[in-house]
Design a protein around this motif. Structure first.
Motif: not given
Length: 141
Positions: A1-10, A16-22, A48-50, A119-123
């Protein structure tokens, strides 16, 4: 993972950049759900399931598939239900957001290099971050 994003009610987008954050974010949401379930739409859940299955031990009754690698929905932690918006719409995210006339349109993929190794640390450039934010914000809208 290099980034994840989550939106609530638009309205609120969390990235975030790491699985533990998610998983920490999910843990915090779960504390406030009580006996309710939260439905989370993911465009192309099969892809994403993979990655998710490497971090969560899905039981057979928590996954609904039409074929071995075509996941329509899956459940986690007895309170989160992921649903595939691609299967619900049968449209790419770009076509779906355009057809729905949402404010946060998917940005041009021509400028986003999918072959670039990240990667998570890639700018990430401002464009790359906005590209990711628009994906989830547009889907929520």
């Amino acid at each position: 993972m290099y980034i994840w994003q989550f939106n609530i009610n638009a309205q609120i987008t969390v990235i975030g950049r790491y699985w533990h954050e998610y998983f920490y974010m999910l843990q915090q949401i779960k504390k406030h759900l009580g006996n309710y379930w939260l439905v989370i739409y993911v465009h192309n859940l099969s892809y994403e399931f993979q990655f998710l299955k490497g971090w969560y031990d899905f039981q057979p009754d928590e996954v609904f598939r039409t074929e071995p690698r075509k996941v329509l929905k899956c459940e986690m932690f007895d309170c989160f239900e992921y649903r595939c918006s691609y299967f619900l719409t049968n449209l790419s995210l770009a076509r779906f957001t355009r057809q729905m006339g949402v404010q946060s349109q998917k940005l041009s993929g021509d400028l986003f290099d999918y072959k670039k190794v990240r990667y998570p640390w890639t700018p990430l450039s401002d464009y790359e971050i906005q590209y990711c934010i628009n994906d989830v914000k547009g889907l929520a809208q």
